[in-house]
Design a protein around this motif. Structure first.
Motif, PDB file in Angstrom:
ATOM      1  N   ASP A 203     104.136  42.266  -8.297  1.00 34.77           N
ATOM      2  CA  ASP A 203     104.185  41.881  -6.869  1.00 34.77           C
ATOM      3  C   ASP A 203     105.327  42.604  -6.146  1.00 34.77           C
ATOM      4  N   ILE A 204     106.522  42.706  -6.835  1.00 36.85           N
ATOM      5  CA  ILE A 204     107.667  43.380  -6.207  1.00 36.85           C
ATOM      6  C   ILE A 204     107.346  44.860  -5.985  1.00 36.85           C
ATOM      7  N   LEU A 205     106.780  45.476  -7.017  1.00 40.04           N
ATOM      8  CA  LEU A 205     106.487  46.901  -6.898  1.00 40.04           C
ATOM      9  C   LEU A 205     105.401  47.164  -5.868  1.00 40.04           C
ATOM     10  N   SER A 206     104.501  46.234  -5.725  1.00 38.98           N
ATOM     11  CA  SER A 206     103.400  46.467  -4.782  1.00 38.98           C
ATOM     12  C   SER A 206     103.751  46.052  -3.358  1.00 38.98           C
ATOM     13  N   PHE A 207     104.987  45.398  -3.150  1.00 33.79           N
ATOM     14  CA  PHE A 207     105.336  44.937  -1.799  1.00 33.79           C
ATOM     15  C   PHE A 207     105.419  46.085  -0.793  1.00 33.79           C
ATOM     16  N   PRO A 208     106.153  47.214  -1.091  1.00 35.23           N
ATOM     17  CA  PRO A 208     106.184  48.312  -0.094  1.00 35.23           C
ATOM     18  C   PRO A 208     104.796  48.834   0.246  1.00 35.23           C
ATOM     19  N   PHE A 209     104.013  48.908  -0.741  1.00 32.85           N
ATOM     20  CA  PHE A 209     102.645  49.412  -0.460  1.00 32.85           C
ATOM     21  C   PHE A 209     101.888  48.449   0.441  1.00 32.85           C
ATOM     22  N   TYR A 210     102.101  47.127   0.229  1.00 29.94           N
ATOM     23  CA  TYR A 210     101.467  46.140   1.116  1.00 29.94           C
ATOM     24  C   TYR A 210     102.001  46.288   2.549  1.00 29.94           C
ATOM     25  N   VAL A 211     103.375  46.535   2.670  1.00 26.45           N
ATOM     26  CA  VAL A 211     103.995  46.664   4.005  1.00 26.45           C
ATOM     27  C   VAL A 211     103.464  47.904   4.709  1.00 26.45           C
ATOM     28  N   LEU A 212     103.511  49.031   3.988  1.00 28.44           N
ATOM     29  CA  LEU A 212     103.025  50.266   4.593  1.00 28.44           C
ATOM     30  C   LEU A 212     101.548  50.147   4.949  1.00 28.44           C
TER      31      LEU A 212
ATOM     32  N   PRO B 257      99.591  50.305  10.060  1.00 33.28           N
ATOM     33  CA  PRO B 257      98.481  50.741  10.928  1.00 33.28           C
ATOM     34  C   PRO B 257      97.736  49.580  11.555  1.00 33.28           C
ATOM     35  N   ALA B 258      97.530  48.554  10.792  1.00 34.61           N
ATOM     36  CA  ALA B 258      96.815  47.398  11.345  1.00 34.61           C
ATOM     37  C   ALA B 258      97.646  46.748  12.438  1.00 34.61           C
ATOM     38  N   LEU B 259      98.985  46.705  12.211  1.00 33.85           N
ATOM     39  CA  LEU B 259      99.864  46.112  13.219  1.00 33.85           C
ATOM     40  C   LEU B 259      99.858  46.944  14.507  1.00 33.85           C
TER      41      LEU B 259
ATOM     42  N   HIS C 263      97.613  48.920  15.516  1.00 34.80           N
ATOM     43  CA  HIS C 263      96.280  48.783  16.120  1.00 34.80           C
ATOM     44  C   HIS C 263      96.183  47.490  16.917  1.00 34.80           C
ATOM     45  N   ASP C 264      96.755  46.428  16.344  1.00 33.15           N
ATOM     46  CA  ASP C 264      96.736  45.141  17.054  1.00 33.15           C
ATOM     47  C   ASP C 264      97.586  45.204  18.321  1.00 33.15           C
ATOM     48  N   ILE C 265      98.779  45.890  18.210  1.00 34.61           N
ATOM     49  CA  ILE C 265      99.656  46.022  19.401  1.00 34.61           C
ATOM     50  C   ILE C 265      98.942  46.816  20.492  1.00 34.61           C
ATOM     51  N   ALA C 266      98.279  47.928  20.060  1.00 33.73           N
ATOM     52  CA  ALA C 266      97.565  48.745  21.055  1.00 33.73           C
ATOM     53  C   ALA C 266      96.455  47.938  21.719  1.00 33.73           C
ATOM     54  N   ARG C 267      95.780  47.190  20.954  1.00 34.42           N
ATOM     55  CA  ARG C 267      94.697  46.360  21.514  1.00 34.42           C
ATOM     56  C   ARG C 267      95.283  45.325  22.463  1.00 34.42           C
ATOM     57  N   GLY C 268      96.484  44.770  22.121  1.00 31.86           N
ATOM     58  CA  GLY C 268      97.117  43.784  23.011  1.00 31.86           C
ATOM     59  C   GLY C 268      97.543  44.418  24.348  1.00 31.86           C
ATOM     60  N   VAL C 269      98.165  45.638  24.257  1.00 22.93           N
ATOM     61  CA  VAL C 269      98.619  46.316  25.481  1.00 22.93           C
ATOM     62  C   VAL C 269      97.447  46.680  26.375  1.00 22.93           C
ATOM     63  N   SER C 270      96.389  47.215  25.707  1.00 21.41           N
ATOM     64  CA  SER C 270      95.216  47.620  26.499  1.00 21.41           C
ATOM     65  C   SER C 270      94.544  46.406  27.107  1.00 21.41           C
ATOM     66  N   GLY C 271      94.600  45.323  26.385  1.00 22.51           N
ATOM     67  CA  GLY C 271      94.011  44.093  26.909  1.00 22.51           C
ATOM     68  C   GLY C 271      94.787  43.587  28.089  1.00 22.51           C
ATOM     69  N   LEU C 272      96.148  43.654  28.029  1.00 19.41           N
ATOM     70  CA  LEU C 272      96.985  43.216  29.145  1.00 19.41           C
ATOM     71  C   LEU C 272      96.761  44.088  30.362  1.00 19.41           C
ATOM     72  N   PHE C 273      96.644  45.410  30.133  1.00 21.00           N
ATOM     73  CA  PHE C 273      96.426  46.340  31.243  1.00 21.00           C
ATOM     74  C   PHE C 273      95.095  46.062  31.927  1.00 21.00           C
ATOM     75  N   MET C 274      94.088  45.850  31.099  1.00 20.70           N
ATOM     76  CA  MET C 274      92.753  45.568  31.650  1.00 20.70           C
ATOM     77  C   MET C 274      92.777  44.249  32.399  1.00 20.70           C
ATOM     78  N   LEU C 275      93.550  43.291  31.897  1.00 20.43           N
ATOM     79  CA  LEU C 275      93.652  41.988  32.576  1.00 20.43           C
ATOM     80  C   LEU C 275      94.307  42.153  33.936  1.00 20.43           C
ATOM     81  N   LEU C 276      95.341  42.994  33.991  1.00 18.32           N
ATOM     82  CA  LEU C 276      96.036  43.231  35.265  1.00 18.32           C
ATOM     83  C   LEU C 276      95.115  43.897  36.266  1.00 18.32           C
TER      84      LEU C 276
END
Length: 479
Positions: free
Chosen positions: A421-430, A434-436, A438-451
Motif C-alpha cells: 500500500d505504501i509503495l503504491s500510494f504515489p502511483f495512486y496520487v499521480l 488527471p482526474a482532479l 478534469h474535475d476542476i476544468a469541468r467545475g470552471v467551465s460549468g461556472l462560466f456557463m452558469l454566469l
C-alpha cells in the motif's frame, strides 16, 4: 447236500457285508411325502391325490437289484395293489424260468434288514410273519385264480420286466379275464397310446384295481373292476385318456375322459397333477389316439394265453426228503440264521462306530473351521482398525500443518500488504491528478456557463419588461 443248504445262507450273509446300505426299506414310511426314488414314474413327480387316504395302505418304491422300476400303492387290508405307476418300454418276451414270484419283506417285517423285492422262496424262513400284510403264492392254491399283473410285464423289458413279478403288483384273476386284460392293455398302450407320445417317452401310465368284498381263500380281494389312466406331455401340448373294465371276461375296456374315470374312483381322486396340464390340452392331439383306440376295440382279442409264473400247485413235485436231509436242514438252518444275525450285528456295529467316528470328525472339522474363521475375522478386524487409526493420525497431522501454514501466511501477509500500500500510494496520487484536473476544468467551465446563462436570462427578462411597459404606454399616446 450240505453245501446246497449252506450256500444261500452264506450268500445272504455276504450280501449284507458287501451292501450295508441295502438295509434301507423300500416301503415308504407313513407321513413321508411321495414315493422316494420312484417319484419319477409320476407326472411332474406328483403321486395321485385321494387314493393314498384309503385305510391300511403302504407306499412301495418297487426296487429290483437296488434299482427303482415302478411305484405301487398297496392295500395291506385287501392284499392287492390299489395302483401301479410306470413308464412304457417296448417289451420283450420274458422267460418264466428266469423269474420267480417275489415279495416285499418290509411290509411284514420292518426290522429284517432286507431291502427291495426278493424271491418268496429265499426269504420264507427269514422274515417274521411273512404274509401278514401281503399276498403269498400259497393264497392262490386250489382257488381257480391266478396272479395277474397290474403293471404288465409285456409293457416292460429287461430288469423292469422281471420286477413286475412281484406279488405286491398282482391281483386275483380268472384265466379268461387275464388273457383279455393283457391283450387289451398291451395293444392299447403299444399301438394306440405310445405311438402318439414319442413312443412312450413322454407317456405316464397308472393302472389300478378297485377291490370288492369277495376274497380268495378269505384273504386276497378280487377286483371289482380294473382301470388305466394315461397322460402325455411333450412339453408344449398334453392329452389324457382313461379306461375302465368290469371284472368279467366278456366285458371290454371302456374308454372315457380322465375326469369321468376319476368320478368312478373314490371321492377326491386326482390321478395327475393339474389334470395332466389341462390348460395345455390339445384336442387335435387326442383325435388320432381316439381313432386308434376305436380300431383296437373293434378287433377280437387274440386269446393266446400269456405265459405266467407257476404257482405252488402248478410246480412239479420235488422228491421227498430223507430223514438225514431233514435232520441236516434242521441243524444247519439255525446255524445259518445265527451266522446271518451275527454278521448283520457286526455290520450294524461297524456302521454305528463309523457313524460315531464320522460325526466326531465332522464336529472336529466344523469346530476347527469355526475357530480359524473367528481368528481370521479378529485379525482382519485388528488390521482394518490399525489402518483406520493410521489414516486418522495422518489426517490430523495434515490438518495441523495446514493451520500452521495459514497462520504464517496471515502473519506474513500483514506487512506485505502495508508495504504494497505504501509503495503504491504515489502511483495512486499521480493517477488521481488527471482526474482532479478534469474535475476542476469541468467545475470552471460549468461556472462560466452558469454566469453566461445568468446574464443572458437577465437581458431577456429586462427586454421583456421594457417591451411590456412600452406596449402598455404607447396605445394611450396614440389616442
Amino acid at each position: 447236500m450240505g453245501l446246497s443248504n449252506l450256500l444261500p445262507c452264506l450268500s445272504l450273509a455276504a450280501l449284507l457285508v458287501a451292501l450295508p446300505d441295502a438295509a434301507r426299506s423300500e416301503v415308504i414310511a407313513q407321513g413321508e411325502p411321495g414315493f422316494g426314488d420312484c417319484d419319477a414314474f409320476f407326472y411332474q413327480q406328483t403321486p395321485p391325490e385321494g387314493l393314498g387316504d384309503l385305510p391300511k395302505v403302504a407306499k412301495i418304491c418297487q426296487k429290483y437289484r437296488h434299482q427303482p422300476h415302478f411305484a405301487t400303492l398297496y392295500s395291506t387290508q385287501d392284499r392287492i395293489p390299489i395302483y401301479s405307476a410306470f413308464k412304457y418300454q417296448e417289451g420283450t418276451q420274458c422267460c418264466p424260468e428266469e423269474a420267480s414270484w417275489m415279495v416285499e419283506p418290509q411290509i411284514d417285517d420292518q426290522k429284517n434288514g432286507l431291502a427291495g423285492m426278493m424271491p418268496e422262496a429265499e426269504v420264507a424262513d427269514s422274515v417274521n410273519n411273512l404274509g401278514t400284510n401281503q399276498a403269498l403264492t400259497s393264497d392262490y392254491v386250489d382257488s381257480g385264480y391266478e396272479a395277474g399283473q397290474l403293471n404288465p410285464s409285456f409293457l416292460q423289458k429287461d430288469d423292469h420286466q422281471l420286477a413286475t413279478h412281484s406279488l405286491t403288483n398282482s391281483f386275483p384273476v380268472k384265466p379268461p379275464l387275464q388273457d383279455v386284460w393283457h391283450w387289451e392293455i398291451e395293444n392299447l398302450v403299444s399301438r394306440a397310446l405310445a405311438p402318439h407320445c414319442e413312443n412312450g417317452k413322454d407317456l405316464y401310465l397308472i393302472s389300478g384295481a378297485i377291490p370288492s368284498s369277495h376274497k380268495v381263500n378269505d384273504k386276497v380281494s378280487i377286483p371289482e373292476s380294473l382301470w388305466l389312466a394315461a397322460c402325455c406331455d411333450d412339453g408344449s401340448n398334453t392329452w389324457s385318456m382313461g379306461f375302465i373294465k368290469q371284472a368279467a371276461a366278456e366285458k371290454r375296456l371302456e374308454d372315457l375322459s380322465l375326469e369321468e374315470l376319476e368320478k368312478k374312483l373314490p371321492e377326491g381322486t386326482r390321478l395327475f397333477k393339474n389334470n395332466c396340464g389341462q390348460d395345455r390340452h390339445d384336442p387335435k392331439k387326442l383325435e388320432p389316439v381316439g381313432k386308434s383306440v376305436k380300431k383296437i376295440k373293434a378287433e377280437k382279442p387274440a386269446l393266446q394265453s400269456k405265459k405266467s409264473l407257476p404257482m405252488p400247485h402248478q410246480a412239479p413235485k420235488e422228491e421227498e426228503c430223507g430223514f438225514m436231509k431233514k435232520l441236516f436242514y434242521f441243524v444247519i438252518t439255525p446255524i445259518c440264521r445265527l451266522l446271518t444275525f451275527a454278521i448283520y450285528m457286526v455290520v450294524q456295529i461297524v456302521k454305528f462306530i463309523f457313524y460315531i467316528f464320522s460325526t466326531l470328525l465332522h464336529m472336529l472339522i466344523t469346530g476347527l473351521c469355526t475357530f480359524l474363521k473367528t481368528i481370521a475375522s479378529v485379525l482382519m478386524h485388528v488390521f482394518t482398525s490399525l489402518i483406520h487409526v493410521l489414516v486418522n493420525i495422518m489426517n490430523g497431522l495434515a490438518r495441523n500443518i495446514y493451520r500452521v501454514l495459514m497462520v504464517i501466511y496471515r502473519i506474513v501477509c500483514v506487512p506485505l500488504n502495508l508495504l504494497v500500500d505504501i509503495l503504491s500510494f504515489p502511483f495512486y496520487v499521480l493517477g488521481a491528478v488527471p482526474a482532479l484536473l478534469h474535475d476542476i476544468a469541468r467545475g470552471v467551465s460549468g461556472l462560466f456557463m452558469l454566469l453566461i446563462n445568468g446574464i443572458t436570462n437577465f437581458v431577456r427578462c429586462l427586454s421583456w419588461l421594457v417591451t411590456h411597459i412600452a406596449k402598455s404606454i404607447l396605445p394611450h399616446m396614440s389616442t
